[in-house]
Write a protein that holds these residues in place. Structure first.
Motif, PDB file in Angstrom:
ATOM      1  N   THR A   1       0.813  -1.071   0.095  1.00 23.91           N
ATOM      2  CA  THR A   1       0.205  -0.122  -0.379  1.00 23.91           C
ATOM      3  C   THR A   1       1.301   1.615  -0.271  1.00 23.91           C
ATOM      4  OG1 THR A   1      -1.571  -1.116   1.336  1.00 23.91           O
ATOM      5  CG2 THR A   1      -2.013   1.065   0.953  1.00 23.91           C
ATOM      6  N   GLY A   2       1.714   1.575   1.186  1.00 18.51           N
ATOM      7  CA  GLY A   2       2.879   2.553   0.453  1.00 18.51           C
ATOM      8  C   GLY A   2       3.360   2.433  -0.409  1.00 18.51           C
ATOM      9  N   PHE A   3       4.152   1.999  -1.093  1.00 20.84           N
ATOM     10  CA  PHE A   3       4.645   1.506  -2.722  1.00 20.84           C
ATOM     11  C   PHE A   3       3.247   2.218  -3.437  1.00 20.84           C
ATOM     12  CE2 PHE A   3       5.131  -0.442  -6.657  1.00 20.84           C
ATOM     13  CZ  PHE A   3       7.003   0.248  -6.870  1.00 20.84           C
ATOM     14  N   ILE A   4       2.260   1.388  -3.533  1.00 22.04           N
ATOM     15  CA  ILE A   4       0.939   2.084  -4.664  1.00 22.04           C
ATOM     16  C   ILE A   4       1.475   3.870  -4.092  1.00 22.04           C
ATOM     17  CG2 ILE A   4      -1.261   1.357  -5.350  1.00 22.04           C
ATOM     18  CD1 ILE A   4      -0.922  -1.303  -4.826  1.00 22.04           C
ATOM     19  N   PHE A   5       0.668   4.595  -2.897  1.00 22.91           N
ATOM     20  CA  PHE A   5       0.288   5.551  -2.804  1.00 22.91           C
ATOM     21  C   PHE A   5       1.657   6.302  -2.877  1.00 22.91           C
ATOM     22  CE2 PHE A   5      -3.304   4.828   0.449  1.00 22.91           C
ATOM     23  CZ  PHE A   5      -4.278   3.526  -0.710  1.00 22.91           C
ATOM     24  N   LEU A   6       3.197   6.167  -2.567  1.00 18.72           N
ATOM     25  CA  LEU A   6       3.687   7.256  -2.405  1.00 18.72           C
ATOM     26  C   LEU A   6       4.889   6.675  -3.064  1.00 18.72           C
ATOM     27  CD1 LEU A   6       4.439   6.665   1.343  1.00 18.72           C
ATOM     28  CD2 LEU A   6       3.207   8.179  -0.389  1.00 18.72           C
ATOM     29  N   VAL A   7       5.460   6.005  -3.724  1.00 14.90           N
ATOM     30  CA  VAL A   7       5.891   5.581  -5.086  1.00 14.90           C
ATOM     31  C   VAL A   7       5.751   5.080  -6.295  1.00 14.90           C
ATOM     32  CG1 VAL A   7       8.290   3.989  -5.414  1.00 14.90           C
ATOM     33  CG2 VAL A   7       7.357   4.392  -2.884  1.00 14.90           C
ATOM     34  N   TRP A   8       4.820   4.285  -6.296  1.00 15.95           N
ATOM     35  CA  TRP A   8       4.135   3.950  -7.682  1.00 15.95           C
ATOM     36  C   TRP A   8       3.423   5.326  -8.748  1.00 15.95           C
ATOM     37  CZ3 TRP A   8       5.048   0.351 -10.968  1.00 15.95           C
ATOM     38  CH2 TRP A   8       3.608   0.346 -12.059  1.00 15.95           C
ATOM     39  N   PRO A   9       3.203   6.437  -8.675  1.00 15.45           N
ATOM     40  CA  PRO A   9       2.642   7.084  -9.344  1.00 15.45           C
ATOM     41  C   PRO A   9       3.791   7.799  -9.886  1.00 15.45           C
ATOM     42  CG  PRO A   9       1.367   7.725  -7.382  1.00 15.45           C
ATOM     43  CD  PRO A   9       2.577   6.623  -7.119  1.00 15.45           C
ATOM     44  N   SER A  10       4.966   8.054  -9.087  1.00 12.84           N
ATOM     45  CA  SER A  10       6.406   9.076  -9.564  1.00 12.84           C
ATOM     46  C   SER A  10       6.678   8.075 -10.880  1.00 12.84           C
ATOM     47  CB  SER A  10       7.209   9.196  -8.559  1.00 12.84           C
ATOM     48  OG  SER A  10       6.396  10.316  -8.294  1.00 12.84           O
ATOM     49  N   LEU A  11       7.038   6.501 -10.063  1.00 12.51           N
ATOM     50  CA  LEU A  11       7.835   5.511 -11.298  1.00 12.51           C
ATOM     51  C   LEU A  11       7.029   4.877 -12.656  1.00 12.51           C
ATOM     52  CD1 LEU A  11       9.577   3.862 -11.533  1.00 12.51           C
ATOM     53  CD2 LEU A  11       8.582   1.689 -10.132  1.00 12.51           C
ATOM     54  N   TYR A  12       5.215   4.970 -12.120  1.00 12.30           N
ATOM     55  CA  TYR A  12       4.762   4.742 -13.618  1.00 12.30           C
ATOM     56  C   TYR A  12       5.249   5.573 -14.729  1.00 12.30           C
ATOM     57  CZ  TYR A  12       1.417   3.753 -16.664  1.00 12.30           C
ATOM     58  OH  TYR A  12       0.309   2.756 -17.622  1.00 12.30           O
TER      59      TYR A  12
END
Length: 564
Positions: free
Chosen positions: A196-207
């Motif tokens: 959940t932390g990855f999806i909320f905080l990292v994933w938008p920028s990574l994608y």
């Protein structure tokens, strides 16, 4: 010398022309016959007759739907597995282990992976043998339509296990720019679960960093030919398989129908990308809704195990399939449900060797030429970028991806029309040039991050000592980046090895490679001969990646700081 000739100055525009020119000519060569204009076959007026004939073909929409559904499903499943695994296991020991497997998995050609996957899951495949008869009760292969199932499930699964390594690799290249470790520690400190932390905080920028690579996966999966020929449905086949059949039809009037179909395939891929844009928007809304409602997802152990199992199973199926290819190529009598052949023999290799030599030489020479040219052009472009200090924007990156995003069928067929018109079809140099169009983007993307990450202070010090740009390039940058350059070359060589459609169309049936020979055997059903060709196709990029490890070790054996 580079300082005086300033070759690097002309490299970027030359590469842009190299990538965009053939695509534009190819699209024109496809669109013109699609609308009835092909003077060499009597088409002197523009019309919509070809499209009327196309939409009257029985089962056309079902073929298009199979291509669309399997492509979108494969891209979505692959991306979700990669996202969940990175979020659940980033910076862990398991993550580092899987990271080490990325290059070997990526080096396996799609066709070889598809053959190996088929040998694993077929009714008489290894998995069924391992469970029979003690678990299934089968003493003969069950009558199950697993390979070439009419819903394209096996095709989707085959695409998933090959796209996971690619998406994982591009994600790895983007992670260092996002302060991944620090962000995940912060997410854990405020109560978020790992995923959940990855999806909320990292994933938008990574994608945002890997979006174009994802689009390339969607485009490839919706227009794939080689994997669909091996694993896809037959009645009706996917749209790309139908187009390939029409393009090879002895009746030359079918070229108009094939061109209209290629334009239709481009429309299917563009529609798939439009659907993907909608899925991006929906995913963003869902993520925002969950985040705003305070969802933490602290108990994510089950999901983490699921993502780990998925990525592990994909690796097992690829490596297990390669082992099956090797065993079948040496197997003698191997009856169901025996887990191991009764004897091993080199008979299949001895019988195939006389027919393998010429395609093998052709494969190696075209692969080496296209890769060498791609590496040189990439180095010149990156050197020019280093000189000017401009790393390029999204538009430049989009141009690099353009040959990967546009379906091959939509412009390679047009290139074939031009090649026939100029009398260069079936020529060795023409095929090498077309391979270069697809090899160059992968080489550039593989090398660019390492090139840009090299400390520029090396250049400054060397320049201060009186070295010119050419000397800095040859004595500083290239030696320090030897491993990265060789790795990019190995990726490019693997891409050239796997090219099927350009070889079939531009080669005009007069140039055979290991890949075209292997896929032509798919309908024959002789697993031993298929094993020989597909296993050899796998060995070629494997040897290339082996050289990536051996050559730097020999070059830098007396330089401790350069050892890995």
């Amino acid at each position: 010398m580079l300082k005086h000739l300033n070759i690097a100055r002309f490299a970027p525009p030359f590469v842009i022309i190299l990538l965009i020119g053939p695509i534009c000519f190819g699209l024109f060569g496809t669109f013109a016959p699609a609308f009835g204009y092909l003077p060499s076959l009597g088409g002197l007026e523009f019309s919509l007759t070809s499209f009327k004939d196309l939409f009257a073909v029985t089962g056309l929409w079902q073929s298009a739907f199979l291509s669309l559904a399997s492509g979108l499903s494969a891209a979505f499943i692959s991306l979700m597995i990669v996202m969940g695994f990175i979020g659940g296991f980033g910076q862990s020991r398991v993550f580092r282990r899987v990271r080490q497997l990325t290059s070997p998995l990526l080096s396996v050609p799609h066709a070889a992976a598809a053959f190996g996957f088929a040998f694993m899951i077929a009714p008489s495949g290894f998995l069924m043998r391992a469970a029979s008869p003690w678990l299934t009760g089968f003493d003969r292969p069950p009558d199950l339509l697993i390979i070439n199932d009419p819903w394209g499930i096996t095709l989707t699964a085959g695409l998933v296990i090959k796209e996971i390594p690619f998406l994982f690799l591009v994600s790895l290249a983007a992670l260092p720019q996002l302060r991944f470790s620090e962000t995940m520690v912060f997410a854990r400190s405020i109560g978020f679960g790992r995923i959940t932390g990855f999806i909320f905080l990292v994933w938008p920028s990574l994608y945002k960093q890997i979006r174009l690579a994802v689009y390339a996966v969607v485009a490839y999966a919706t227009a794939v030919v080689d994997v669909a020929a091996i694993l896809g449905p037959h009645l009706p086949p996917t749209l790309p398989i139908r187009l390939l059949d029409w393009m090879g039809d002895p009746d030359l009037s079918m070229r108009f129908l094939a061109s209209a179909g290629a334009v239709f395939q481009l429309g299917v891929t563009l529609f798939a990308l439009a659907v993907w844009f909608g899925m991006e928007w929906l995913g963003g809304c869902l993520t925002a809704f969950m985040r705003n409602r305070g969802f933490r997802g602290a108990r994510d152990q089950v999901f983490r195990i699921g993502f780990l199992s998925a990525i592990s199973m994909s690796a097992i199926l690829v490596f297990g399939g390669i082992i099956m290819l090797a065993i079948w190529s040496f197997s003698g009598l191997w009856q169901f449900p025996d887990l191991w052949p009764q004897n091993l023999t080199t008979r299949s290799w001895m019988r195939s060797l006389p027919r393998i030599v010429d395609p093998l030489i052709t494969t190696l020479v075209i692969g080496v030429i296209s890769t060498l040219v791609a590496v040189i052009l990439t180095i010149l472009c990156l050197e020019r970028e280093n000189q000017t200090g401009r790393t390029g924007g999204n538009r430049a990156l989009a141009l690099i991806y353009l040959p990967l995003i546009i379906p091959q069928l939509s412009f390679v067929f047009g290139l074939q029309v031009f090649a026939i018109g100029f009398g260069v079809d079936g020529k060795f140099y023409t095929l090498a040039f077309v391979h270069l169009i697809f090899v160059l983007p992968y080489v550039f993307l593989s090398l660019s991050d390492s090139w840009r990450a090299l400390d520029k202070r090396y250049d400054i010090i060397a320049t201060g000592l009186g070295k010119n740009r050419f000397q800095v390039l040859m004595s500083i940058r290239i030696p320090l980046l030897t491993r990265a350059i060789l790795s990019a070359a190995a990726v490019g060589f693997a891409v050239s090895i796997s090219q099927y459609l350009p070889t079939v169309l531009i080669g005009a049936g007069r140039i055979d490679t290991i890949t075209t020979e292997a896929i032509s055997l798919a309908s024959g059903g002789n697993r031993r001969v298929i094993g020989v060709y597909a296993f050899l196709q796998t060995l070629l990029p494997f040897f290339a990646f082996t050289l990536v490890s051996i050559i730097p070790a020999l070059l830098f054996r007396n330089r401790r700081a350069m050892r890995v």
